[in-house]
Write an enzyme that holds these catalytic residues in place. Structure first.
Site, PDB file in Angstrom:
ATOM      1  N   GLU A 122       0.776  -1.206  -0.206  1.00 52.55           N
ATOM      2  CA  GLU A 122      -0.071  -0.030   0.069  1.00 52.55           C
ATOM      3  C   GLU A 122       0.920   1.245  -0.037  1.00 52.55           C
ATOM      4  O   GLU A 122       0.416   2.431  -0.337  1.00 52.55           O
ATOM      5  CB  GLU A 122      -0.884  -0.061   1.073  1.00 52.55           C
ATOM      6  CG  GLU A 122      -1.995   0.987   0.903  1.00 52.55           C
ATOM      7  CD  GLU A 122      -3.050   1.138   2.458  1.00 52.55           C
ATOM      8  OE1 GLU A 122      -4.041   1.990   2.262  1.00 52.55           O
ATOM      9  OE2 GLU A 122      -2.896   0.426   3.183  1.00 52.55           O
ATOM     10  N   ASN A 212     -11.985   7.052   0.222  1.00 52.01           N
ATOM     11  CA  ASN A 212     -11.000   7.475   1.489  1.00 52.01           C
ATOM     12  C   ASN A 212      -9.689   7.962   0.731  1.00 52.01           C
ATOM     13  O   ASN A 212      -9.181   7.298   0.133  1.00 52.01           O
ATOM     14  CB  ASN A 212     -11.113   6.343   2.384  1.00 52.01           C
ATOM     15  CG  ASN A 212     -12.297   6.297   2.950  1.00 52.01           C
ATOM     16  OD1 ASN A 212     -13.008   4.998   2.756  1.00 52.01           O
ATOM     17  ND2 ASN A 212     -12.534   7.042   3.890  1.00 52.01           N
ATOM     18  N   GLY A 242     -18.998   0.278   8.079  1.00 52.64           N
ATOM     19  CA  GLY A 242     -19.937   1.302   8.399  1.00 52.64           C
ATOM     20  C   GLY A 242     -19.348   2.530   9.049  1.00 52.64           C
ATOM     21  O   GLY A 242     -20.269   3.281   9.423  1.00 52.64           O
ATOM     22  N   ASP A 267      -9.625  -3.815   5.212  1.00 49.93           N
ATOM     23  CA  ASP A 267      -8.902  -2.801   5.660  1.00 49.93           C
ATOM     24  C   ASP A 267      -8.523  -2.990   7.051  1.00 49.93           C
ATOM     25  O   ASP A 267      -8.039  -2.019   7.876  1.00 49.93           O
ATOM     26  CB  ASP A 267      -9.126  -1.246   5.341  1.00 49.93           C
ATOM     27  CG  ASP A 267      -7.777  -0.434   5.271  1.00 49.93           C
ATOM     28  OD1 ASP A 267      -6.546  -0.862   5.249  1.00 49.93           O
ATOM     29  OD2 ASP A 267      -8.105   0.939   5.179  1.00 49.93           O
ATOM     30  N   LEU A 302      -9.182   8.626  10.390  1.00 51.18           N
ATOM     31  CA  LEU A 302      -9.066   7.055  10.360  1.00 51.18           C
ATOM     32  C   LEU A 302      -7.904   6.376  10.014  1.00 51.18           C
ATOM     33  O   LEU A 302      -7.184   7.010   9.168  1.00 51.18           O
ATOM     34  CB  LEU A 302     -10.469   6.826   9.460  1.00 51.18           C
ATOM     35  CG  LEU A 302     -11.881   7.276   9.654  1.00 51.18           C
ATOM     36  CD1 LEU A 302     -12.872   6.876   8.721  1.00 51.18           C
ATOM     37  CD2 LEU A 302     -12.285   6.854  11.202  1.00 51.18           C
ATOM     38  N   GLY A 304      -8.101   2.865   9.323  1.00 45.88           N
ATOM     39  CA  GLY A 304      -8.469   1.495   8.858  1.00 45.88           C
ATOM     40  C   GLY A 304      -9.420   0.896   9.760  1.00 45.88           C
ATOM     41  O   GLY A 304     -10.045   1.568  10.485  1.00 45.88           O
TER      42      GLY A 304
END
Length: 375
Positions: A122, A212, A242, A267, A302, A304
């Protein structure tokens, strides 16, 4: 064995009532013995395929430890995730090399658990402005020579690399990756529509956790999302925990791209399957409260998810995605996207017998069969 009485996932028809037979490790026309597995009241689906997650049960793929990777594989299999392509972070090349070597060694030893079918890099070829939870100290311009070294260390099992295509040399990098057998995913990027479209037309065929760490879709500036939709070979990843994507946007995205292209990913982090608290992640610390993980001290960022892929499948269904479409996005589509659909992703004769029985009422797991063996 013969799996009987269940609603069996079918790529064309959704679910059909039929038996599934296994002989040794493969799905067969007839059963090799008299064993019967009762699937009444169940969906019978292929084992899930996660092409983007970082860890679980206190372990992180980027730690590059044999025991840690084994624990990850064991936990994933227990959740019905039978094939995994875990993701490394933005780290120095020596640590990325260790990750690749650990992956190759694990594959050679074949010590059980979900099969590690490859690695997803990644990082580090991302942009600073959209690095998200990645460590900016180790970001690196696209470097085909580095990628080749990492693929050699991995003994050819790097399957996927994420790239910010506005970085210099990206088009050449995409073409070099293809020669190495590596798929390129656009993500952690501020690329505009034109730049993203050029990357997709050059061969990039994934979009890393759509929405994202990228600019939003706007009516005068369609960006990565608009460019991805226009190139039919591109499959977008979506985190269905969610938290990362609103349920309405999950529904919209399935409608926009179609069930044939969507990939659900978890993720998930090392905190998955663990209690709330603070955990290391990519050289930083994260804090977990419920099913939300953020950078310590930066609750707006955030880091993950803490939801397994099976949990994300259930969430997607709860958001209104048809069960068959959610299953496809967790099985066939990700398998196809990294070139293992000849082995898994459907329950056709000749595929590997990696099968999960889900209770129709709540999608809880009733049984897991991995390469012909119930586990």
């Amino acid at each position: 064995m013969r799996i009987t009485g269940g609603q069996v996932f079918d790529l064309a028809q959704g679910f059909v009532l039929r038996d599934v037979c296994t002989d040794a490790a493969l799905i067969a026309e007839t059963s090799g013995d008299g064993a019967v597995l009762d699937a009444a009241g169940c969906y019978v689906i292929p084992g899930l395929v996660d092409v983007h997650f970082h860890g679980c049960v206190g372990e992180d793929f980027s730690d590059a430890t044999p025991d840690g990777l084994q624990k990850i594989a064991d936990y994933e299999l227990s959740q019905g995730v039978t094939y995994i392509c875990p993701a490394g972070m933005t780290l120095p090349e020596d640590q990325l090399t260790a990750i690749c070597k650990n992956t190759a060694a694990h594959r050679r030893q074949n010590t059980g658990g979900a099969e590690v079918v490859g690695a997803h890099l990644e990082g580090p070829f991302l942009c600073m402005a959209k690095k998200g939870a990645q460590n900016g100290d180790y970001l690196h311009d696209p470097d085909a020579a580095m990628l080749k070294r990492l693929q050699e260390a991995a003994e050819g099992c790097v399957r996927l690399v994420t790239l910010a295509p506005e970085q210099p040399g990206s088009i050449e990098f995409i073409r070099a990756a293809a020669e190495l057998g590596i798929h390129v995913s656009v993500g952690h990027t501020v690329a505009n529509y034109e730049t993203a479209k050029a990357a997709f037309e050059a061969g990039a065929d994934h979009a890393t956790h759509l929405y994202n760490a990228m600019p939003p879709l706007a009516h005068r500036d369609p960006g990565v999302i608009g460019a991805a939709w226009e190139v039919p070979t591109v499959k977008p990843e979506l985190i269905c925990d969610g938290i990362h994507v609103h349920p309405a946007v999950v529904r919209l995205t399935f409608g926009l791209f179609g069930k044939e292209r969507m990939i659900i990913i978890s993720d998930s982090l090392r905190a998955t399957g663990m209690p709330d608290g603070e955990y290391p992640f990519g050289g930083q610390m994260i804090e977990v409260h419920g099913n939300r993980a953020t950078i310590l001290g930066h609750p707006e960022t955030l880091a993950g998810s803490v939801t397994s892929l099976m949990g994300c499948l259930r969430q997607a269904v709860s958001f209104g995605i048809p069960v068959a479409d959610a299953v496809r996005a967790c099985t066939y589509n990700p398998a196809q996207s990294i070139g293992i659909d000849h082995r898994t992703g459907t329950l056709d004769v000749g595929k590997e017998a990696s099968i999960v029985l889900l209770n129709q009422k709540d999608l809880s797991i009733k049984a897991i069969v991995f390469k012909g063996q119930q586990v």
